[in-house]
Design a protein around this motif. Sequence first.
Motif, PDB file in Angstrom:
ATOM      1  N   LEU A  89      -3.745  -3.812   2.751  1.00  0.00           N
ATOM      2  CA  LEU A  89      -3.999  -4.969   3.601  1.00  0.00           C
ATOM      3  C   LEU A  89      -4.776  -6.057   2.876  1.00  0.00           C
ATOM      4  O   LEU A  89      -4.454  -7.249   2.987  1.00  0.00           O
ATOM      5  N   TRP A  92      -2.737  -7.882   0.197  1.00  0.00           N
ATOM      6  CA  TRP A  92      -1.858  -8.851   0.863  1.00  0.00           C
ATOM      7  C   TRP A  92      -2.643 -10.051   1.381  1.00  0.00           C
ATOM      8  O   TRP A  92      -2.228 -11.210   1.202  1.00  0.00           O
ATOM      9  N   TYR A  93      -3.781  -9.791   2.013  1.00  0.00           N
ATOM     10  CA  TYR A  93      -4.538 -10.864   2.663  1.00  0.00           C
ATOM     11  C   TYR A  93      -5.082 -11.852   1.640  1.00  0.00           C
ATOM     12  O   TYR A  93      -4.973 -13.072   1.818  1.00  0.00           O
ATOM     13  N   THR A  96      -2.069 -13.738   0.086  1.00  0.00           N
ATOM     14  CA  THR A  96      -1.317 -14.585   1.017  1.00  0.00           C
ATOM     15  C   THR A  96      -2.160 -15.729   1.558  1.00  0.00           C
ATOM     16  O   THR A  96      -1.656 -16.833   1.773  1.00  0.00           O
ATOM     17  N   ASN A 144       3.133   4.220   0.065  1.00  0.00           N
ATOM     18  CA  ASN A 144       3.656   3.639   1.305  1.00  0.00           C
ATOM     19  C   ASN A 144       2.964   4.217   2.531  1.00  0.00           C
ATOM     20  O   ASN A 144       3.457   4.100   3.650  1.00  0.00           O
ATOM     21  N   LEU A 183      -0.193  -1.444   3.415  1.00  0.00           N
ATOM     22  CA  LEU A 183       0.417  -2.623   4.023  1.00  0.00           C
ATOM     23  C   LEU A 183       1.496  -2.267   5.039  1.00  0.00           C
ATOM     24  O   LEU A 183       1.664  -2.960   6.037  1.00  0.00           O
ATOM     25  N   VAL A 184       2.219  -1.176   4.805  1.00  0.00           N
ATOM     26  CA  VAL A 184       3.290  -0.805   5.726  1.00  0.00           C
ATOM     27  C   VAL A 184       2.746  -0.601   7.138  1.00  0.00           C
ATOM     28  O   VAL A 184       3.416  -0.937   8.118  1.00  0.00           O
ATOM     29  N   HIS A 186       0.054  -2.108   8.414  1.00  0.00           N
ATOM     30  CA  HIS A 186      -0.238  -3.444   8.949  1.00  0.00           C
ATOM     31  C   HIS A 186       1.021  -4.055   9.549  1.00  0.00           C
ATOM     32  O   HIS A 186       0.983  -4.660  10.632  1.00  0.00           O
ATOM     33  N   GLU A 187       2.125  -3.873   8.860  1.00  0.00           N
ATOM     34  CA  GLU A 187       3.392  -4.441   9.347  1.00  0.00           C
ATOM     35  C   GLU A 187       3.869  -3.765  10.625  1.00  0.00           C
ATOM     36  O   GLU A 187       4.668  -4.328  11.379  1.00  0.00           O
ATOM     37  N   LEU A 188       3.362  -2.569  10.885  1.00  0.00           N
ATOM     38  CA  LEU A 188       3.695  -1.853  12.121  1.00  0.00           C
ATOM     39  C   LEU A 188       2.672  -2.088  13.233  1.00  0.00           C
ATOM     40  O   LEU A 188       2.721  -1.429  14.272  1.00  0.00           O
TER      41      LEU A 188
END
Length: 531
Positions: A89, A92-93, A96, A144, A183-184, A186-188
């Motif tokens: 996370l 990515w944060y 991004t 993952n 991250l996976v 977070h996407e969920l």
Amino acid sequence: MNHKMFSQVFCTDNVNKNASGTVALASTLENAKMLSLLALIVPLIVSTSCDEVSSLNNRSFPTNFKFGAATASYQIEGGWNADGKGENLWDWYTHTFPDKIQNRDNGDVACNSYYKWKEDIQLLKDLGVNHYRLSLSWSRILPNGTVNNVNQKGINYYINILETLRANNIEPLVTLYHWDLPLVFHELGGWYNPLLADYFAEYARLCFKVFGKYVKTWITINEPQTTCVQGYGIGGKAPGYLHSGEGVYQCAFTNVLAHAKAYHVYDKEFRASQNGRVSIVLDSAWAEAASDKPEDVLAAETAMAFSMGLYANPIYNGNWPQIVIDRVGNRSLNEGFPASRLPQFTPEQIQLIKGTSDFFCLNTYATSYSQYQNTVNESIGTPDYHLDMGVRSYRDPSWSAVVDWVALVPWGFRSLLNYVWNQYDGVNEIVVTENGWADVESTLNDTARITYVSEYLSALLDAYYEDGVNVTGYTVWSLLDNFEWTNGYTQKLGIVQVDFNDPDRTRTPKESYGWYKGVIARRCLLESCVN
């Protein structure tokens, strides 16, 4: 009624200033019933001593008391995509939304501890600590997030650290999750999604299996309050969501459920063979009533219930705090919701969660005053965690502070220790897993840090000897200057300086390192102690 007797030592100098600057003296209690009631609501505040605030406790630390230092994986490791590690996370944060981080910093390299971990352990050995609190990177072990894809290089990295710590007689206190969610997930939906509790339990099972021979003290989750309020409520930390009305509570629900499931995995499958223990790290500032008015006393109680209690109460006492249930429920109905915005535990979940802690882990850095605000029927139509609470919190500007989340208030620390000891069932031991001073200058002459830590340790000794609070350990945050989340590298909390302009990330012990080393060696805050 709480199972412990609340005790305090009062003197004429033990006072605290209320919001208007007047002085409130502790009053004598008439009977045991009133004493117990006060212990449950808001313990009276006492300063660090009956002399000047700088006067330190001259008692030796108990023989079983342990000193330590702490770090966390994303904040020090770097190697963000090295050797098969998956994206998390905070990777990515920061990549991004770089403008959300001071100076557009990130943890890609951080302290470079992925490659310099041996140097870090040498610093710990020279310091003389009993324990080192570190965290595992979930995505370094499971790229993952799920156990069908195990990264052996990540496992080997942590085995090397744990073996070396043990070889140097340093106990590892291992945190499974310190905010770096794969991250996976977070996407969920991240911590909004209750299915994450099951994924976390599977990750915990793997860690217990592969690292359990080296680890006797496990911490499941670090500071769920900060994750939920800052990350999912007001957007101050990753993932930066603004869902204060419902997100904070759903995040809290999933966090305590995940903790409980991981605890039961250890209890049922590993405890007998590994003989370890498990807890969760909870964080809170101390909330002191702004005055002795009943509404302000209630405000302080409410502030503690919405901060620490939202996470501690399900684990230690069962279910949410009643005042949280009532306030969120009433406002939800007035806002037109068909049911409370606070998720409801099933009776089975209440039983699953209650009692899932072998000791209490406490992180704390500051104190605030709490003043009543009538928000029960105000601002209806705007669901909000802080309006649900109905408390105005503020700091005394005279308190020593450099950043907005750390302040020198040792009497508040003592009161918080007393509160935990008396408020929650089954707490027979408290370990302070984070506490420390923040500054913004990278100075080696960090006398302010020495002052802060010495006065907090003195307050800890007061709580132990005078109040009967069984606090058995203290862990300074942090061993190293590191990546302080959205503050980047602008805030320094280490007892060891790290040169972030040097590709080698050179480490240099500060004065506080030498001072702390001396305290550990003589087990005394002063040059000599009375016992």
